[in-house]
Design a protein around this motif. Structure first.
Motif, mmCIF file in Angstrom:
data_model
loop_
_atom_site.group_PDB
_atom_site.id
_atom_site.type_symbol
_atom_site.label_atom_id
_atom_site.label_comp_id
_atom_site.label_asym_id
_atom_site.label_seq_id
_atom_site.Cartn_x
_atom_site.Cartn_y
_atom_site.Cartn_z
ATOM 1 N N PHE A 223 0.836 -1.198 0.000
ATOM 2 C CA PHE A 223 0.000 0.000 0.000
ATOM 3 C C PHE A 223 0.876 1.255 0.000
ATOM 4 C CE2 PHE A 223 -3.057 -3.045 1.722
ATOM 5 C CZ PHE A 223 -4.221 -2.665 1.085
ATOM 6 N N PHE A 224 0.294 2.311 -0.515
ATOM 7 C CA PHE A 224 0.942 3.608 -0.511
ATOM 8 C C PHE A 224 -0.166 4.662 -0.418
ATOM 9 C CE2 PHE A 224 2.284 7.478 -2.704
ATOM 10 C CZ PHE A 224 3.537 7.710 -2.151
ATOM 11 N N TYR A 225 0.014 5.660 0.466
ATOM 12 C CA TYR A 225 -0.970 6.743 0.532
ATOM 13 C C TYR A 225 -0.225 8.072 0.644
ATOM 14 C CZ TYR A 225 -0.318 7.084 5.632
ATOM 15 O OH TYR A 225 0.210 7.263 6.883
ATOM 16 N N ILE A 239 2.523 14.397 2.047
ATOM 17 C CA ILE A 239 2.486 13.497 3.211
ATOM 18 C C ILE A 239 2.954 12.114 2.779
ATOM 19 C CG2 ILE A 239 0.974 12.412 4.913
ATOM 20 C CD1 ILE A 239 -0.802 14.904 4.744
ATOM 21 N N GLN A 240 3.850 11.516 3.554
ATOM 22 C CA GLN A 240 4.438 10.225 3.238
ATOM 23 C C GLN A 240 3.724 9.105 3.992
ATOM 24 O OE1 GLN A 240 6.904 9.999 0.857
ATOM 25 N NE2 GLN A 240 6.343 12.169 0.648
ATOM 26 N N PHE A 257 -2.472 0.703 -4.362
ATOM 27 C CA PHE A 257 -2.113 -0.682 -4.022
ATOM 28 C C PHE A 257 -1.456 -1.323 -5.246
ATOM 29 C CE2 PHE A 257 -3.163 -5.252 -4.063
ATOM 30 C CZ PHE A 257 -2.509 -5.651 -2.895
ATOM 31 N N SER A 258 -0.233 -1.883 -5.036
ATOM 32 C CA SER A 258 0.490 -2.575 -6.104
ATOM 33 C C SER A 258 0.489 -4.074 -5.820
ATOM 34 C CB SER A 258 1.934 -2.066 -6.193
ATOM 35 O OG SER A 258 1.963 -0.702 -6.561
ATOM 36 N N TYR A 259 0.116 -4.863 -6.845
ATOM 37 C CA TYR A 259 -0.012 -6.327 -6.678
ATOM 38 C C TYR A 259 0.965 -7.042 -7.603
ATOM 39 C CZ TYR A 259 -1.871 -11.039 -7.369
ATOM 40 O OH TYR A 259 -1.998 -12.397 -7.482
ATOM 41 N N THR A 379 2.405 -1.657 9.189
ATOM 42 C CA THR A 379 2.590 -2.657 8.150
ATOM 43 C C THR A 379 1.935 -2.169 6.872
ATOM 44 O OG1 THR A 379 2.596 -4.416 9.777
ATOM 45 C CG2 THR A 379 2.137 -5.046 7.503
ATOM 46 N N MET A 380 2.757 -2.010 5.821
ATOM 47 C CA MET A 380 2.248 -1.537 4.537
ATOM 48 C C MET A 380 2.358 -2.605 3.453
ATOM 49 S SD MET A 380 1.455 1.608 5.372
ATOM 50 C CE MET A 380 1.307 2.531 3.856
#
Length: 579
Positions: A223-225, A239-240, A257-259, A379-380
């Motif tokens: 995940f990344f936001y 924002i990181q 989200f990268s799969y 946890t990302m």
């Protein structure tokens, strides 16, 4: 004249060979796993398998490639040791077992690697006897008895023989007679029978078998936001991941989200995904908001992103509190992609789902990633491992004692062993048959020239044997051993094509007879070219000198040697004069 019969040595050799082969066969069948075999011995220790299996019964189990429902097996329990029960169900990689006399399932569910083996042989009550034998007193008595019997077996006969006469030293006489042929024949027979047994075991099995192989695969996702940062609040312009989102400064944020699917044998991958936001409370309430609609994808990886509107989330919470009167200052906001993945790994199809979840804690002031423990890094990244069973063709194997080889290799070895042993056995069999079951022509040791004196007159033979005990020997080589030990002369007497040979040692005469067909008339006689001419001066001197060099325990004086030479020369001259 007394005569003693000596049993043929090849009978003892045959019995030894058969016993050896039987031991090998028994070992191949019953060898325990502790010594490289595939058989385990289990003593039934309870009543859970009544009425068929009782307390104290002995069961033998064998390792198998696969087990199924209904099989009676033994498995290794991590706490109580071997358990002997029946498989009643299989769930994935684990087996569920139950005793036939139990009304409950086993609490432990073993994998195939923990199963010791499948029921093979059941011997009632033998386990009790084995437990009795393992008691310290009984075991000690058995050890003493076996040791005593072994001592008698190995040393009893030799002690008796030593009490009669000294054991002759090993001679250099080669075994080129029927005895050596018979022993070689039995050695080849052992090889042939062993190859035959191996061939039966190998050729009754397929060279290849179908088996299952577990192919691993792994879903991975990260995940990344981010959101636009306000000056003087954050270190960077955006924002990181891991940083909080302050409600007064941020109305929405972007989540991605990268799969990726990882497997060593991927053929095709496809499926669909959607992304949702789930607002929930600890009391079980939840409300789902769609972020990305269901979308198809192809390939092993993709990336999806969406914007989360915090005002919309707050509106849902306000409506909940206004209509229910339920007031709570803190809720959970979960971002969850839902993946349905299908494809092929090699030739096998698979279908799986993957639903990783990124949780935020949301209140009136801040939105932050939920940590399992305070101070931990959020946890990302997520992963989910799966296993796909597929059928493959592999070379079949066969275990011989502790060695394992392919069936094809065993077939080749058995065939080569049979061919290499059968041809020499056929040749030796023809030679043995051609010699009429008697010994073939012996060849004298070049280091020991024996003296053969022919007794043409039957009266001389009768006089020679009078008052002496005659012992039959099984081969001409045995006579030569006596000659080497005693330095005696070989007496020869022929009756047609039957040849008799005698060697005197004290009051005992060793005798060997052989039927010599016309085409094999080259058996040793006094005139044989293989025998050194008796009139050759110094014969006995050389003979005894060689014996002293080999044995080192006899002292022959020069006078004795010269007297023997003179006596034998005069005897030879008289025989020549008569002729």
């Amino acid at each position: 004249m007394k005569r003693m019969n000596a049993g043929p040595k090849f009978i003892k050799l045959a019995l030894t060979t058969v016993s050896f082969i039987l031991v090998i066969i028994a070992w191949m069948i019953f060898a325990p796993t502790q010594f490289g075999g595939d058989t385990s011995y289990i003593i039934v220790a309870g009543t859970s398998m009544l009425p068929r299996f009782k307390l104290g019964d002995l069961v033998l189990v064998k390792e198998k490639d696969r087990y199924g429902v209904g099989d009676i097996v033994a498995y290794q329990h991590p706490e109580i040791g071997p358990v002997f029960h029946r498989i009643v169900e299989q769930q994935g990689e684990r087996f569920i077992l139950q005793g036939d006399n139990n009304d409950f399932l086993d609490s432990y569910e073993p994998t195939q690697a923990e199963i010791i083996g499948l029921l093979w042989v059941h011997i009632p009550a033998l386990g009790k006897f084995l437990v009795y034998l393992r008691s310290p007193f009984v075991f000690s008595v058995l050890v003493i008895a076996v040791g005593f019997i072994s001592y008698i077996s190995f040393f009893g006969d030799s002690t008796k023989q030593h009490s009669r006469r000294p054991t002759p030293k090993a001679s250099g006489v080669p075994m080129n007679d029927k005895e050596s042929i018979t022993e070689l024949f039995f050695v080849l027979a052992v090889i042939a029978i062993g190859s035959l047994i191996l061939g039966i075991a190998a050729y009754t099995r397929p060279t290849q078998i179908n088996t299952s192989e577990m192919v691993p695969y792994e879903h991975t996702g990260a995940f990344f936001y981010t959101a636009e940062a306000v000056d003087d609040i954050y270190d960077q312009e955006a924002i990181q991941p891991g940083e909080p989102l302050f409600r007064q400064l941020t109305d929405d944020f972007t989540v991605a989200f990268s799969y990726r699917l990882v497997s060593p044998d991927i053929t095709t991958v496809e499926g669909s995904y959607e992304m949702v936001a789930i607002i929930r409370d600890t009391n079980g309430w939840k409300r789902t908001l769609p972020l990305e609609p269901e979308t198809d994808f192809e390939g092993t990886n993709f990336t999806v992103s969406s914007s989360v509107d915090l005002d919309e989330v707050q509106a849902v919470l306000d409506t909940l509190e206004a209509r229910t009167g339920y007031t709570r200052g803190q809720y959970t906001l979960s971002i969850q992609p839902v993946l349905n993945v299908t494809g092929k790994l090699g030739t096998e199809s698979f279908k799986d789902t993957f639903t990783p979840t990124l949780n935020f804690i949301i209140d009136d002031v801040v939105v932050r990633v939920s940590n399992e423990e305070p101070g931990e890094t959020p946890t990302m990244k997520f992963s989910q491992v799966g296993m796909l069973s597929r059928s493959i063709v592999v070379p079949n194997t066969i275990k011989i004692i502790s060695f394992e080889m392919t069936v094809l290799t065993a077939q080749i070895i058995s065939l080569v062993g049979l061919l290499l042993s059968a041809a020499p056995m056929l040749y030796l069999g023809i030679r043995m048959r051609k010699s009429g079951g008697q010994n073939t022509l012996p060849h004298l040791n070049p280091n020991l020239k024996a003296v053969i004196v022919s007794l043409e007159n039957p009266t001389q033979l009768t006089s020679f044997l009078q008052g002496k005990t005659v012992a039959d020997v099984s081969s001409f080589s045995d006579l030569l051993k006596v000659v080497e030990r005693t330095q005696a002369t070989i007496m020869h007497h022929s009756q047609g094509d039957l040849h008799h040979y005698y060697v005197q040692s004290d009051n005992l005469v060793y005798h060997y007879a052989v039927q010599a067909p016309a085409e094999e008339a080259d058996w040793p006689t006094a005139d044989s070219p293989e025998i050194e001419a008796i009139e050759n001066p110094g014969f006995f001197k050389r003979l005894f000198s060689r014996s002293e060099a080999q044995n080192g325990d006899e002292t022959i004086t020069e006078e004795d040697i010269n007297s023997l030479d003179d006596a034998m020369r005069k005897s030879f001259d008289q025989d020549k004069t008569k002729e």
